[in-house]
Motif scaffolding. Structure first.
Motif, PDB file in Angstrom:
ATOM      1  N   PHE A  22       5.235 -11.538  -6.348  1.00  0.00           N
ATOM      2  CA  PHE A  22       5.295 -10.909  -5.022  1.00  0.00           C
ATOM      3  C   PHE A  22       6.704 -10.451  -4.652  1.00  0.00           C
ATOM      4  O   PHE A  22       6.920  -9.957  -3.559  1.00  0.00           O
ATOM      5  N   ARG A  23       7.674 -10.625  -5.554  1.00  0.00           N
ATOM      6  CA  ARG A  23       9.058 -10.283  -5.220  1.00  0.00           C
ATOM      7  C   ARG A  23       9.180  -8.857  -4.752  1.00  0.00           C
ATOM      8  O   ARG A  23       8.456  -8.002  -5.252  1.00  0.00           O
ATOM      9  N   PRO A  24       9.939  -8.556  -3.764  1.00  0.00           N
ATOM     10  CA  PRO A  24      10.918  -9.399  -3.099  1.00  0.00           C
ATOM     11  C   PRO A  24      10.326 -10.276  -1.999  1.00  0.00           C
ATOM     12  O   PRO A  24      11.053 -10.926  -1.272  1.00  0.00           O
ATOM     13  N   PHE A  25       9.009 -10.257  -1.860  1.00  0.00           N
ATOM     14  CA  PHE A  25       8.362 -11.068  -0.824  1.00  0.00           C
ATOM     15  C   PHE A  25       8.152 -12.489  -1.321  1.00  0.00           C
ATOM     16  O   PHE A  25       8.074 -12.737  -2.524  1.00  0.00           O
ATOM     17  N   CYS A  26       7.993 -13.421  -0.397  1.00  0.00           N
ATOM     18  CA  CYS A  26       7.794 -14.817  -0.773  1.00  0.00           C
ATOM     19  C   CYS A  26       6.330 -15.120  -1.088  1.00  0.00           C
ATOM     20  O   CYS A  26       6.033 -16.079  -1.787  1.00  0.00           O
ATOM     21  N   SER A  27       5.426 -14.283  -0.584  1.00  0.00           N
ATOM     22  CA  SER A  27       4.004 -14.555  -0.768  1.00  0.00           C
ATOM     23  C   SER A  27       3.194 -13.262  -0.628  1.00  0.00           C
ATOM     24  O   SER A  27       3.696 -12.241  -0.155  1.00  0.00           O
ATOM     25  N   GLU A  28       1.939 -13.353  -1.009  1.00  0.00           N
ATOM     26  CA  GLU A  28       1.049 -12.204  -0.843  1.00  0.00           C
ATOM     27  C   GLU A  28       0.878 -11.869   0.642  1.00  0.00           C
ATOM     28  O   GLU A  28       0.787 -10.711   1.026  1.00  0.00           O
ATOM     29  N   ARG A  29       0.869 -12.882   1.479  1.00  0.00           N
ATOM     30  CA  ARG A  29       0.718 -12.670   2.925  1.00  0.00           C
ATOM     31  C   ARG A  29       1.834 -11.779   3.462  1.00  0.00           C
ATOM     32  O   ARG A  29       1.576 -10.796   4.160  1.00  0.00           O
ATOM     33  N   CYS A  30       3.087 -12.116   3.132  1.00  0.00           N
ATOM     34  CA  CYS A  30       4.214 -11.304   3.613  1.00  0.00           C
ATOM     35  C   CYS A  30       4.154  -9.889   3.033  1.00  0.00           C
ATOM     36  O   CYS A  30       4.451  -8.916   3.722  1.00  0.00           O
ATOM     37  N   LYS A  31       3.743  -9.782   1.787  1.00  0.00           N
ATOM     38  CA  LYS A  31       3.605  -8.468   1.149  1.00  0.00           C
ATOM     39  C   LYS A  31       2.571  -7.608   1.899  1.00  0.00           C
ATOM     40  O   LYS A  31       2.807  -6.439   2.177  1.00  0.00           O
ATOM     41  N   MET A  32       1.439  -8.203   2.254  1.00  0.00           N
ATOM     42  CA  MET A  32       0.378  -7.464   2.931  1.00  0.00           C
ATOM     43  C   MET A  32       0.759  -7.117   4.375  1.00  0.00           C
ATOM     44  O   MET A  32       0.385  -6.050   4.876  1.00  0.00           O
ATOM     45  N   ILE A  33       1.495  -7.984   5.044  1.00  0.00           N
ATOM     46  CA  ILE A  33       1.971  -7.682   6.399  1.00  0.00           C
ATOM     47  C   ILE A  33       2.872  -6.452   6.350  1.00  0.00           C
ATOM     48  O   ILE A  33       2.757  -5.543   7.169  1.00  0.00           O
ATOM     49  N   ASP A  34       3.777  -6.417   5.363  1.00  0.00           N
ATOM     50  CA  ASP A  34       4.683  -5.277   5.210  1.00  0.00           C
ATOM     51  C   ASP A  34       3.906  -4.001   4.876  1.00  0.00           C
ATOM     52  O   ASP A  34       4.166  -2.948   5.455  1.00  0.00           O
ATOM     53  N   LEU A  35       2.944  -4.089   3.984  1.00  0.00           N
ATOM     54  CA  LEU A  35       2.125  -2.930   3.636  1.00  0.00           C
ATOM     55  C   LEU A  35       1.382  -2.399   4.864  1.00  0.00           C
ATOM     56  O   LEU A  35       1.318  -1.192   5.093  1.00  0.00           O
ATOM     57  N   GLY A  36       0.847  -3.302   5.674  1.00  0.00           N
ATOM     58  CA  GLY A  36       0.159  -2.901   6.899  1.00  0.00           C
ATOM     59  C   GLY A  36       1.082  -2.185   7.868  1.00  0.00           C
ATOM     60  O   GLY A  36       0.692  -1.218   8.526  1.00  0.00           O
ATOM     61  N   ALA A  37       2.328  -2.634   7.950  1.00  0.00           N
ATOM     62  CA  ALA A  37       3.299  -1.979   8.835  1.00  0.00           C
ATOM     63  C   ALA A  37       3.578  -0.551   8.367  1.00  0.00           C
ATOM     64  O   ALA A  37       3.695   0.364   9.180  1.00  0.00           O
ATOM     65  N   TRP A  38       3.681  -0.344   7.042  1.00  0.00           N
ATOM     66  CA  TRP A  38       3.873   1.018   6.523  1.00  0.00           C
ATOM     67  C   TRP A  38       2.640   1.874   6.829  1.00  0.00           C
ATOM     68  O   TRP A  38       2.763   3.022   7.244  1.00  0.00           O
ATOM     69  N   ALA A  39       1.445   1.305   6.630  1.00  0.00           N
ATOM     70  CA  ALA A  39       0.204   2.052   6.875  1.00  0.00           C
ATOM     71  C   ALA A  39       0.060   2.437   8.344  1.00  0.00           C
ATOM     72  O   ALA A  39      -0.484   3.495   8.669  1.00  0.00           O
ATOM     73  N   ASN A  40       0.557   1.585   9.253  1.00  0.00           N
ATOM     74  CA  ASN A  40       0.507   1.869  10.689  1.00  0.00           C
ATOM     75  C   ASN A  40       1.686   2.712  11.159  1.00  0.00           C
ATOM     76  O   ASN A  40       1.874   2.906  12.364  1.00  0.00           O
ATOM     77  N   GLU A  41       2.502   3.157  10.209  1.00  0.00           N
ATOM     78  CA  GLU A  41       3.684   3.976  10.477  1.00  0.00           C
ATOM     79  C   GLU A  41       4.702   3.270  11.370  1.00  0.00           C
ATOM     80  O   GLU A  41       5.414   3.898  12.136  1.00  0.00           O
ATOM     81  N   GLU A  42       4.762   1.937  11.261  1.00  0.00           N
ATOM     82  CA  GLU A  42       5.781   1.167  11.966  1.00  0.00           C
ATOM     83  C   GLU A  42       7.114   1.241  11.220  1.00  0.00           C
ATOM     84  O   GLU A  42       8.159   0.996  11.789  1.00  0.00           O
ATOM     85  N   HIS A  43       7.059   1.531   9.924  1.00  0.00           N
ATOM     86  CA  HIS A  43       8.243   1.749   9.094  1.00  0.00           C
ATOM     87  C   HIS A  43       8.252   3.218   8.700  1.00  0.00           C
ATOM     88  O   HIS A  43       7.194   3.840   8.576  1.00  0.00           O
TER      89      HIS A  43
END
Length: 65
Positions: A22-43
């Motif tokens: 999952f690097r650079p993330f610590c877990s799959e959860r953090c990876k998916m939270i980040d992916l969701g933020a990109w999908a919602n155009e928060e990043h």
């Protein structure tokens, strides 16, 4: 030598090694939270929207594959 980075989501220290899938993330959860933020155009990646629109008008959809 072990290299540690901060998880971009929760800032927990993470060892940068091949076994951490999952690097650079610590877990799959953090990876998916980040992916969701990109999908919602928060990043976003800074750019020049008017230039991008201008350049995209030059693209011929028939030749793009």
């Amino acid at each position: 030598m072990s290299v540690s980075v901060k998880c971009p989501q929760c800032e927990k220290k993470v060892e940068w090694k091949k076994e951490n899938k999952f690097r650079p993330f610590c877990s799959e959860r953090c990876k998916m939270i980040d992916l969701g933020a990109w999908a919602n155009e928060e990043h976003s990646i800074p750019g020049n929207p008017s230039f991008d629109d201008l350049m995209s008008a030059d693209i011929d959809p028939e030749t793009c594959h």
